[in-house]
Design an enzyme around this catalytic site. Structure first.
Site, PDB file in Angstrom:
ATOM      1  N   LYS A 124       1.640   3.802  -3.006  1.00 58.08           N
ATOM      2  CA  LYS A 124       0.911   5.799  -3.231  1.00 58.08           C
ATOM      3  C   LYS A 124       1.877   6.628  -3.136  1.00 58.08           C
ATOM      4  CE  LYS A 124      -3.727   4.757  -2.111  1.00 58.08           C
ATOM      5  NZ  LYS A 124      -4.499   5.472  -2.985  1.00 58.08           N
ATOM      6  N   THR A 169     -14.512   7.091   6.313  1.00 56.71           N
ATOM      7  CA  THR A 169     -15.669   6.061   5.580  1.00 56.71           C
ATOM      8  C   THR A 169     -16.128   4.634   5.620  1.00 56.71           C
ATOM      9  OG1 THR A 169     -13.548   5.532   4.973  1.00 56.71           O
ATOM     10  CG2 THR A 169     -14.453   7.431   3.907  1.00 56.71           C
ATOM     11  N   TYR A 187       0.598  -1.496  -0.066  1.00 53.72           N
ATOM     12  CA  TYR A 187       0.094   0.221  -0.140  1.00 53.72           C
ATOM     13  C   TYR A 187       1.072   0.732  -0.196  1.00 53.72           C
ATOM     14  CZ  TYR A 187      -3.786   2.963   1.457  1.00 53.72           C
ATOM     15  OH  TYR A 187      -4.230   4.261   1.328  1.00 53.72           O
TER      16      TYR A 187
END
Length: 138
Positions: free
Chosen positions: A47, A78, A43
């Site tokens: 990014k 979220t 990840y």
């Protein structure tokens, strides 16, 4: 990698083809695109890739007056983030995340900067990396 980097690359490719006479593109990276850390290296690599891709595109398309910037949100409230946090059984809360504000961002906090970067009010901003992380990576 397919979603977090390749997906952004594919979108950017077609956005750049469709912009004829100047414009603005904002890619969403992550606070993780500005630091290194354990356990989520794919990840983090993806990014970082979004940040680098944004900077390179800004440089390569400046002659067409296309601005490209990246935003790097930190923890944002979220549904997806809440599901992830719940799966960690309380290891992460707004109080355990080292940010200056003791709450997660709201989606509109991130959207506000994106709207600004897409507007003519930011017509001289390009190749920027904007942290929206409550001081998380400070």
């Amino acid at each position: 990698m397919n979603v977090n980097l390749r997906g952004v690359f594919a979108c950017l490719k077609y956005q750049l083809r469709s912009i004829v006479d100047g414009g603005s593109i904002v890619n969403v990276a992550s606070a993780a695109g500005t630091y290194g850390g354990p356990m989520i290296s794919p990840y983090i690599a993806a990014k970082h890739g979004v940040v680098g891709l944004s900077k390179a595109a800004a440089y390569e398309y400046a002659d067409r007056s296309i601005r490209v910037n990246a935003v790097c949100p930190g923890w944002t409230d979220t549904v997806l983030a809440q599901e992830f946090i719940e799966s960690l059984n309380g290891l992460i809360t707004p109080n355990t995340v080292p940010q200056l504000f003791k709450h997660f961002a709201k989606p509109e906090d991130v959207a506000g900067i994106i709207v600004f970067l897409l507007s003519d009010d930011s017509k001289f901003a390009t190749k920027g990396v904007f942290a929206i992380d409550g001081g998380y990576v400070a």
